[in-house]
Design a protein around this motif. Sequence first.
Motif, PDB file in Angstrom:
ATOM      1  N   PRO A   1     -46.030 -26.037  57.276  1.00 32.88           N
ATOM      2  CA  PRO A   1     -46.323 -25.338  55.695  1.00 32.88           C
ATOM      3  C   PRO A   1     -45.457 -25.894  54.739  1.00 32.88           C
ATOM      4  CG  PRO A   1     -45.131 -23.731  57.298  1.00 32.88           C
ATOM      5  CD  PRO A   1     -45.421 -24.841  57.983  1.00 32.88           C
ATOM      6  N   ARG A   2     -45.903 -26.190  53.624  1.00 36.98           N
ATOM      7  CA  ARG A   2     -45.011 -26.589  52.350  1.00 36.98           C
ATOM      8  C   ARG A   2     -44.707 -25.418  51.626  1.00 36.98           C
ATOM      9  NH1 ARG A   2     -43.928 -32.305  53.121  1.00 36.98           N
ATOM     10  NH2 ARG A   2     -45.476 -33.029  54.282  1.00 36.98           N
ATOM     11  N   HIS A   3     -43.503 -25.227  51.422  1.00 34.11           N
ATOM     12  CA  HIS A   3     -42.915 -24.245  50.390  1.00 34.11           C
ATOM     13  C   HIS A   3     -41.701 -24.483  50.097  1.00 34.11           C
ATOM     14  CE1 HIS A   3     -40.415 -22.431  53.786  1.00 34.11           C
ATOM     15  NE2 HIS A   3     -41.700 -22.622  54.349  1.00 34.11           N
ATOM     16  N   GLU A   4     -41.191 -23.929  48.957  1.00 36.21           N
ATOM     17  CA  GLU A   4     -39.683 -24.297  48.183  1.00 36.21           C
ATOM     18  C   GLU A   4     -38.756 -23.738  49.134  1.00 36.21           C
ATOM     19  OE1 GLU A   4     -39.443 -23.223  44.429  1.00 36.21           O
ATOM     20  OE2 GLU A   4     -41.453 -23.531  43.891  1.00 36.21           O
ATOM     21  N   ALA A   5     -37.773 -24.559  49.102  1.00 38.90           N
ATOM     22  CA  ALA A   5     -36.440 -23.991  50.124  1.00 38.90           C
ATOM     23  C   ALA A   5     -35.865 -22.712  49.419  1.00 38.90           C
ATOM     24  CB  ALA A   5     -35.399 -24.981  49.869  1.00 38.90           C
ATOM     25  N   PRO A   6     -35.461 -21.637  50.072  1.00 34.22           N
ATOM     26  CA  PRO A   6     -34.720 -20.480  49.528  1.00 34.22           C
ATOM     27  C   PRO A   6     -33.405 -20.963  48.649  1.00 34.22           C
ATOM     28  CG  PRO A   6     -34.202 -20.601  51.743  1.00 34.22           C
ATOM     29  CD  PRO A   6     -35.416 -21.741  51.571  1.00 34.22           C
ATOM     30  N   GLU A   7     -33.202 -20.156  47.849  1.00 33.31           N
ATOM     31  CA  GLU A   7     -31.786 -20.223  47.246  1.00 33.31           C
ATOM     32  C   GLU A   7     -30.526 -20.183  48.188  1.00 33.31           C
ATOM     33  OE1 GLU A   7     -31.234 -21.186  44.031  1.00 33.31           O
ATOM     34  OE2 GLU A   7     -33.180 -21.432  43.615  1.00 33.31           O
ATOM     35  N   PRO A   8     -29.433 -20.852  47.900  1.00 36.59           N
ATOM     36  CA  PRO A   8     -28.184 -20.894  48.913  1.00 36.59           C
ATOM     37  C   PRO A   8     -27.757 -19.253  48.711  1.00 36.59           C
ATOM     38  CG  PRO A   8     -28.000 -22.176  46.937  1.00 36.59           C
ATOM     39  CD  PRO A   8     -29.412 -21.991  46.870  1.00 36.59           C
ATOM     40  N   LEU A   9     -27.089 -18.923  49.553  1.00 36.61           N
ATOM     41  CA  LEU A   9     -26.642 -17.804  49.578  1.00 36.61           C
ATOM     42  C   LEU A   9     -25.199 -17.905  49.255  1.00 36.61           C
ATOM     43  CD1 LEU A   9     -27.314 -16.290  53.298  1.00 36.61           C
ATOM     44  CD2 LEU A   9     -28.552 -15.679  50.997  1.00 36.61           C
ATOM     45  N   GLU A  10     -24.672 -16.962  48.201  1.00 35.95           N
ATOM     46  CA  GLU A  10     -23.478 -17.233  47.464  1.00 35.95           C
ATOM     47  C   GLU A  10     -22.832 -15.739  47.802  1.00 35.95           C
ATOM     48  OE1 GLU A  10     -22.030 -19.638  46.185  1.00 35.95           O
ATOM     49  OE2 GLU A  10     -23.637 -20.966  46.214  1.00 35.95           O
ATOM     50  N   GLY A  11     -21.540 -15.817  48.116  1.00 33.90           N
ATOM     51  CA  GLY A  11     -20.773 -14.702  48.391  1.00 33.90           C
ATOM     52  C   GLY A  11     -19.266 -15.016  48.546  1.00 33.90           C
ATOM     53  N   PRO A  12     -18.337 -14.272  49.109  1.00 31.78           N
ATOM     54  CA  PRO A  12     -17.326 -14.293  49.322  1.00 31.78           C
ATOM     55  C   PRO A  12     -16.678 -15.564  50.096  1.00 31.78           C
ATOM     56  CG  PRO A  12     -17.675 -12.394  50.403  1.00 31.78           C
ATOM     57  CD  PRO A  12     -18.947 -12.931  49.953  1.00 31.78           C
ATOM     58  N   VAL A  13     -17.186 -16.774  50.012  1.00 33.78           N
ATOM     59  CA  VAL A  13     -16.890 -17.687  50.722  1.00 33.78           C
ATOM     60  C   VAL A  13     -15.464 -17.920  50.928  1.00 33.78           C
ATOM     61  CG1 VAL A  13     -17.308 -20.111  51.084  1.00 33.78           C
ATOM     62  CG2 VAL A  13     -18.955 -18.964  49.681  1.00 33.78           C
ATOM     63  N   VAL A  14     -14.396 -17.946  50.054  1.00 33.53           N
ATOM     64  CA  VAL A  14     -13.253 -18.221  50.416  1.00 33.53           C
ATOM     65  C   VAL A  14     -12.698 -17.192  51.394  1.00 33.53           C
ATOM     66  CG1 VAL A  14     -10.975 -18.577  49.387  1.00 33.53           C
ATOM     67  CG2 VAL A  14     -12.889 -19.407  48.186  1.00 33.53           C
ATOM     68  N   ALA A  15     -12.929 -15.980  51.224  1.00 33.09           N
ATOM     69  CA  ALA A  15     -12.527 -15.026  52.074  1.00 33.09           C
ATOM     70  C   ALA A  15     -12.991 -14.844  53.482  1.00 33.09           C
ATOM     71  CB  ALA A  15     -12.790 -13.485  51.439  1.00 33.09           C
ATOM     72  N   THR A  16     -14.271 -15.502  53.653  1.00 34.56           N
ATOM     73  CA  THR A  16     -14.917 -15.711  54.885  1.00 34.56           C
ATOM     74  C   THR A  16     -14.104 -16.815  55.602  1.00 34.56           C
ATOM     75  OG1 THR A  16     -16.928 -14.860  53.884  1.00 34.56           O
ATOM     76  CG2 THR A  16     -17.181 -16.058  56.147  1.00 34.56           C
ATOM     77  N   ILE A  17     -14.055 -17.903  55.173  1.00 32.36           N
ATOM     78  CA  ILE A  17     -13.465 -18.840  55.716  1.00 32.36           C
ATOM     79  C   ILE A  17     -11.967 -18.695  56.037  1.00 32.36           C
ATOM     80  CG2 ILE A  17     -12.726 -21.671  55.563  1.00 32.36           C
ATOM     81  CD1 ILE A  17     -15.675 -20.892  55.524  1.00 32.36           C
ATOM     82  N   THR A  18     -11.165 -17.972  55.219  1.00 33.60           N
ATOM     83  CA  THR A  18      -9.924 -17.612  55.579  1.00 33.60           C
ATOM     84  C   THR A  18      -9.921 -16.702  56.719  1.00 33.60           C
ATOM     85  OG1 THR A  18      -9.428 -17.798  53.116  1.00 33.60           O
ATOM     86  CG2 THR A  18      -7.805 -16.562  54.533  1.00 33.60           C
ATOM     87  N   GLY A  19     -10.876 -15.593  56.735  1.00 30.96           N
ATOM     88  CA  GLY A  19     -10.886 -14.784  57.826  1.00 30.96           C
ATOM     89  C   GLY A  19     -10.988 -15.335  59.024  1.00 30.96           C
ATOM     90  N   GLY A  20     -11.874 -16.235  58.967  1.00 30.39           N
ATOM     91  CA  GLY A  20     -12.249 -16.961  60.183  1.00 30.39           C
ATOM     92  C   GLY A  20     -11.154 -17.727  60.724  1.00 30.39           C
ATOM     93  N   THR A  21     -10.498 -18.474  59.949  1.00 29.27           N
ATOM     94  CA  THR A  21      -9.306 -19.266  60.132  1.00 29.27           C
ATOM     95  C   THR A  21      -8.076 -18.560  60.780  1.00 29.27           C
ATOM     96  OG1 THR A  21      -9.829 -21.021  58.243  1.00 29.27           O
ATOM     97  CG2 THR A  21      -7.678 -20.858  59.152  1.00 29.27           C
ATOM     98  N   ILE A  22      -8.002 -17.405  60.442  1.00 33.84           N
ATOM     99  CA  ILE A  22      -6.912 -16.298  60.610  1.00 33.84           C
ATOM    100  C   ILE A  22      -7.365 -15.893  62.269  1.00 33.84           C
ATOM    101  CG2 ILE A  22      -6.116 -14.219  60.425  1.00 33.84           C
ATOM    102  CD1 ILE A  22      -5.989 -14.646  57.658  1.00 33.84           C
ATOM    103  N   ILE A  23      -8.515 -15.708  62.626  1.00 32.23           N
ATOM    104  CA  ILE A  23      -9.010 -15.443  63.787  1.00 32.23           C
ATOM    105  C   ILE A  23      -8.924 -16.271  64.714  1.00 32.23           C
ATOM    106  CG2 ILE A  23     -11.114 -14.612  65.074  1.00 32.23           C
ATOM    107  CD1 ILE A  23     -12.173 -13.221  62.825  1.00 32.23           C
ATOM    108  N   TRP A  24      -9.162 -17.731  64.389  1.00 32.82           N
ATOM    109  CA  TRP A  24      -8.952 -18.968  65.336  1.00 32.82           C
ATOM    110  C   TRP A  24      -7.456 -18.923  65.744  1.00 32.82           C
ATOM    111  CZ3 TRP A  24     -12.258 -20.799  68.396  1.00 32.82           C
ATOM    112  CH2 TRP A  24     -13.484 -21.203  68.292  1.00 32.82           C
ATOM    113  N   PHE A  25      -6.580 -18.689  64.531  1.00 30.15           N
ATOM    114  CA  PHE A  25      -5.023 -18.879  64.813  1.00 30.15           C
ATOM    115  C   PHE A  25      -4.457 -17.744  65.494  1.00 30.15           C
ATOM    116  CE2 PHE A  25      -0.564 -18.835  63.752  1.00 30.15           C
ATOM    117  CZ  PHE A  25      -0.225 -20.359  64.058  1.00 30.15           C
TER     118      PHE A  25
END
Length: 86
Positions: free
Chosen positions: A6-30
């Motif tokens: 089916p042909r339809h438009e792509a959804p808008e990208p999700l925006e949110g606290p991206v920096v906080a999310t990446i920082t939290g994930g990095t802390i968890i890995w470390f």
Amino acid sequence: MAKWTPRHEAPEPLEGPVVATITGGTIIWFVLFLVQVPFYGWFADRDLTWWVWTCLAGAGLGLIGIWYVRRRDAALKRAAAGTDTA
């Protein structure tokens, strides 16, 4: 197969606290890396040292991700303010 897609438009990208999310994930890995380091011998005896190094790699890549998303966030703010000088 493409004709049935089916042909339809792509959804808008999700925006949110991206920096906080990446920082939290990095802390968890470390933290996971630090928790596993005292048991390195146990991992080595079972040929599972890749678990330890995977956590360190996740933390390292997370640092790159933090750098990237902070620059992206700053660029988006500059563009929104109309002072994009990059």
